[in-house]
Structures are given as C-alpha cells and as structure tokens.
Design an enzyme around this catalytic site. Structure first.
Site, PDB file in Angstrom:
ATOM      1  N   ASP A  20      42.745  36.436  37.051  1.00  0.00           N
ATOM      2  CA  ASP A  20      41.869  37.535  37.440  1.00  0.00           C
ATOM      3  C   ASP A  20      42.285  38.724  36.576  1.00  0.00           C
ATOM      4  O   ASP A  20      42.899  38.551  35.523  1.00  0.00           O
ATOM      5  CB  ASP A  20      42.020  37.817  38.942  1.00  0.00           C
ATOM      6  CG  ASP A  20      40.854  38.615  39.512  1.00  0.00           C
ATOM      7  OD1 ASP A  20      40.950  39.872  39.529  1.00  0.00           O
ATOM      8  OD2 ASP A  20      39.843  38.021  39.919  1.00  0.00           O
ATOM      9  N   ALA A  75      39.700  32.962  48.679  1.00  0.00           N
ATOM     10  CA  ALA A  75      41.063  33.506  48.704  1.00  0.00           C
ATOM     11  C   ALA A  75      41.203  34.501  47.565  1.00  0.00           C
ATOM     12  O   ALA A  75      40.362  34.582  46.673  1.00  0.00           O
ATOM     13  CB  ALA A  75      42.095  32.392  48.566  1.00  0.00           C
ATOM     14  N   LYS A  76      42.257  35.277  47.617  1.00  0.00           N
ATOM     15  CA  LYS A  76      42.576  36.206  46.529  1.00  0.00           C
ATOM     16  C   LYS A  76      44.031  36.582  46.644  1.00  0.00           C
ATOM     17  O   LYS A  76      44.606  36.611  47.736  1.00  0.00           O
ATOM     18  CB  LYS A  76      41.707  37.469  46.607  1.00  0.00           C
ATOM     19  CG  LYS A  76      41.566  38.193  45.281  1.00  0.00           C
ATOM     20  CD  LYS A  76      40.828  37.327  44.272  1.00  0.00           C
ATOM     21  CE  LYS A  76      40.008  38.104  43.307  1.00  0.00           C
ATOM     22  NZ  LYS A  76      39.180  37.243  42.467  1.00  0.00           N
ATOM     23  N   GLY A  77      44.638  36.882  45.488  1.00  0.00           N
ATOM     24  CA  GLY A  77      46.025  37.314  45.474  1.00  0.00           C
ATOM     25  C   GLY A  77      46.217  38.454  44.506  1.00  0.00           C
ATOM     26  O   GLY A  77      45.350  38.727  43.666  1.00  0.00           O
ATOM     27  N   VAL A 132      45.627  36.428  50.334  1.00  0.00           N
ATOM     28  CA  VAL A 132      44.763  36.372  51.515  1.00  0.00           C
ATOM     29  C   VAL A 132      43.882  35.138  51.412  1.00  0.00           C
ATOM     30  O   VAL A 132      43.234  34.903  50.386  1.00  0.00           O
ATOM     31  CB  VAL A 132      43.886  37.636  51.631  1.00  0.00           C
ATOM     32  CG1 VAL A 132      42.895  37.488  52.792  1.00  0.00           C
ATOM     33  CG2 VAL A 132      44.749  38.879  51.831  1.00  0.00           C
TER      34      VAL A 132
END
Length: 414
Positions: free
Chosen positions: A147, A106-108, A61
């Site tokens: 992460d 953002a992040k995944g 995202v």
C-alpha cells in the site's frame, strides 16, 4: 466505538449509514456490519543505524471474516492511526464483495516515515511487525499486500519472516511480492491498469474521444504513474501531475518518459523542466476531462468540490472524496464519478489471482491476468452503472449498495 474515532473512519461510517438507510438495514444489524471483527495494536522497538532504539506503533484491522480470509494492504506513513486503518478495512470489505472476491476486508499500517529510514531500518521494522502479527495472519486467515509507502521488497521480507517461523516457504502469506518469489505478473500495474480501463469505459458512455481528452493525476506513486502511462497509451493527454512535494503543469501535455527519468533521479516530480510548477490545491481545480486523485484520503472536500472542472472523477485513491463533497457533486450532476471501491479494485483483484496461483503452484501469463482482471472490472462496472440508473442514485451509493448487500447476506447466514 471511541477507539476508532478518526476523520476517515467517521467518513466511512457516514457512507455506510447512507447505504444502510437505502437498503433499510435494521438498526440491530448495523453495528455488526460496520465495526471491525478484530483490531490489533502493537509496539515495534527497532534498533536504528545510530544504535538507539525507537518504538513505532503498528496496526492491523480485520473487518469481517465471513466470506473467507481477510485481505488488505500494509501502509507505512507518518499519519497512520487505528481509526484510519479501520476505515480502509471497511472499504476493502465492500470492494471485495462488489467484485465477487472470497475475502473480508483488512488493512494494516505502521506510523513512520519510510523515506527517513535506511534499508536496514525498514527491514528490521518490517520483520518485527510480521513477528508480532504471526498469531493473526496466514494464507487462510489474513493476507497482506503493498500500500502507501510499501513495495515488493517489504512483502518479500514479510514472506521470509513468516516462512522462517513456519519452517517452510509460504508464498501465499502475502501478495504483491517479486515474481521470482511467487508473485504474479501484472500485479504491480494492476490498480493503475484497472483505473485506466474504467476511465476508458466511462469515456465511451460520455462520448469522449481519448485522443482529444486531457487528464490530471494527483499522486505519482505506483498507482498514479501507471494510470498516467496507461491513459497515455489510450491517447489521453496528461497535462498535470503532482506528488506530496507539489505539482507540474503543461497544457500541451507532459512527456511521461522524461518525467519518469526525472522522478527516478530526484524522487519527486517537482522541478521537472518540461512543465510549470503547480500546487496540489491548484491541480485539483485544473480544467480537464479526467481528474484522477491517486494520493490520500479526503482530498476533495466541501471547500473545493464546487470548483472542480472535469467530466470524469476517477477515484484511484481510497476515500478521496468526503460525504459533504459528494452531496455537492451530486447536485452539480455534470461529473461522472467512478467511486473508489470500484475504481481502484484492480489491485485486490490481481492480488486474489496471485494468492490463487500460489496456492495451486500454477502460474498464469500476463495476458491471462489482464484478461481476467478486465472481465471482473467490466462485470462490476456494468452492475454498478445499471443499479445507479435504475434507482437514480449516485455511482458511489450503487457500488456501496452492491458490496454491503452481499456482505449482509453472508453475515446473517452465519
């Protein structure tokens, strides 16, 4: 948007709505600031070691693209979902803006249990995810970082897969990679160092003496372990620590070096001979001066917020405190909260340093990295504290206000 319906996204949305009310952001502008610019969901078929093919779900995202490329971690965890990833991307936007970084959030994530996968399976999963994301990532588009459940090796595989596709080495596609591949010294320790630095600043303001203070750390991954060691260097006594399997407690202080050896052998803090067993629920309400939730979201809730007994709550994790718990903590008024988007910003700050060094092919010493990290954190902490005092609002609202306001100013100019 129903596609993001998830407890963590609803929580991030509640926080945004409170800040939007405080800043008097018009209703017509709120959706543009709140909802992600772009979201990707991919199916990842991976051949397991026993020959069968298993399909995993992967997500990325990108919250907004106004301030520059997007930046955010990639997590491997069984509970990863699109709504959770979207919430984390939103928080990253406010975090980058608060600290003055030229990034959108953002992040995944991939829904998997990394501990149940072999090294070969992890590599195949990582490379397949990278291949699926190539149209949407790049050093000037979206840069990933480690992460929960990921590490330097995962980033190295991502860098190699992307570089193979491009036909030349692209170290700036990810951060948090090994130093030998263009990583920055001090990146692995950055988040924990930042947490402990801000705790030290808060202790100064509260007249807490480090060598007389006690700390409790929930989560003994990279961030939690580095935070514990960093606090111990200041003289703070670490009396309780936990991981996903359970916790340990020793009122006289835990020997961190012996615990580290135990953790390397057992891959858990549970069973450590130098402390008594403790549940995660008990750990959060253990009396201490400093409580550091460094695990997952929504750990401090309406049910336990009234039972927490600490002077400083340092949110090393993303979103560990629910909005309902925030209300109770504000009413109590006896706990100084260092909110997540400030407290754990050290990781993305040094990721930014790594990205800059890769783009310039000019690398800094660890003392330069740490000095620049502390300077940025000091500025963000001071601004947040001043706004909190001036407007008589919580530290969380102050931090979010600064972040959201800066994003709003840029978005409306585009």
């Amino acid at each position: 948007m129903d596609i993001y319906d998830h407890p963590t996204f609803r929580m991030a949305g509640q926080q945004f709505d409170l800040v939007a009310d405080l800043l008097q952001i018009p209703d017509a502008e709120r959706g543009r600031l709140k909802f992600p610019k772009r979201s990707m969901t991919v199916a990842l078929p991976v051949k397991r070691d026993d020959g069968r093919v298993e399909v995993f779900s992967g997500y990325r995202v990108q919250h907004h693209l106004t301030l520059g490329p997007t930046k955010g971690g990639l997590r491997f965890h069984p509970d990863v979902a699109l709504g959770e990833v979207a919430a984390l991307a939103m928080w990253m936007s406010w975090k980058c803006a608060l600290t003055g970084l030229p990034y959108g959030g953002a992040k995944g994530g991939i829904a998997c249990d990394p501990h149940a996968l072999s090294t070969g399976e992890l590599e195949r999963l990582t490379r397949r995810y990278t291949q699926e994301m190539i149209p949407f990532i790049g050093p000037q588009v979206d840069i990933m970082a480690p992460d929960v459940g990921t590490n330097e090796q995962i980033m190295a595989w991502m860098m190699d897969s992307y570089s193979t596709h491009m036909g030349y080495t692209v170290p700036s596609i990810v951060t948090g990679k090994p130093v030998g591949l263009g990583g920055s010294v001090g990146r692995r320790e950055a988040t924990g160092r930042g947490v402990s630095y801000l705790i030290n600043r808060a202790m100064d303001g509260l007249s807490l003496v480090a060598n007389k203070a006690t700390a409790v750390v929930q989560g003994y991954g990279n961030v939690g372990s580095v935070t514990a060691f960093s606090l111990a260097k200041y003289g703070v006594k670490i009396i309780a620590i936990s991981d996903v399997n359970g916790g340990i407690y020793n009122a006289k202080g835990i020997d961190l070096w012996k615990l580290e050896k135990h953790n390397e052998e057992r891959r858990t803090v549970v069973g450590f001979s130098g402390a008594e067993p403790l549940t995660n629920e008990q750990l959060l309400v253990t009396p201490c001066d400093i409580l550091v939730p460094a695990a997952m979201e929504r750990q401090i809730t309406e049910a336990n917020a009234g039972k927490i007994r600490c002077r400083i709550l340092a949110e090393a994790a993303n979103g560990p405190t629910t909005p309902e718990a925030d209300v109770l903590l504000d009413q109590r008024g006896d706990i100084f909260v260092i909110p997540d988007i400030l407290c754990n910003a050290g990781g993305v700050i040094v990721s930014y340093f790594e990205w800059v060094q890769d783009l310039q092919s000019f690398f800094w010493t660890e003392s330069e990295v740490v000095d620049k990290l502390f300077r940025i954190l000091e500025g963000a902490f001071t601004q947040t504290l001043n706004l909190s005092r001036q407007q008589k609002i919580s530290m969380r609202l102050a931090a979010l206000s600064l972040g959201v306001k800066r994003v709003q100013e840029h978005v409306l100019q585009m």
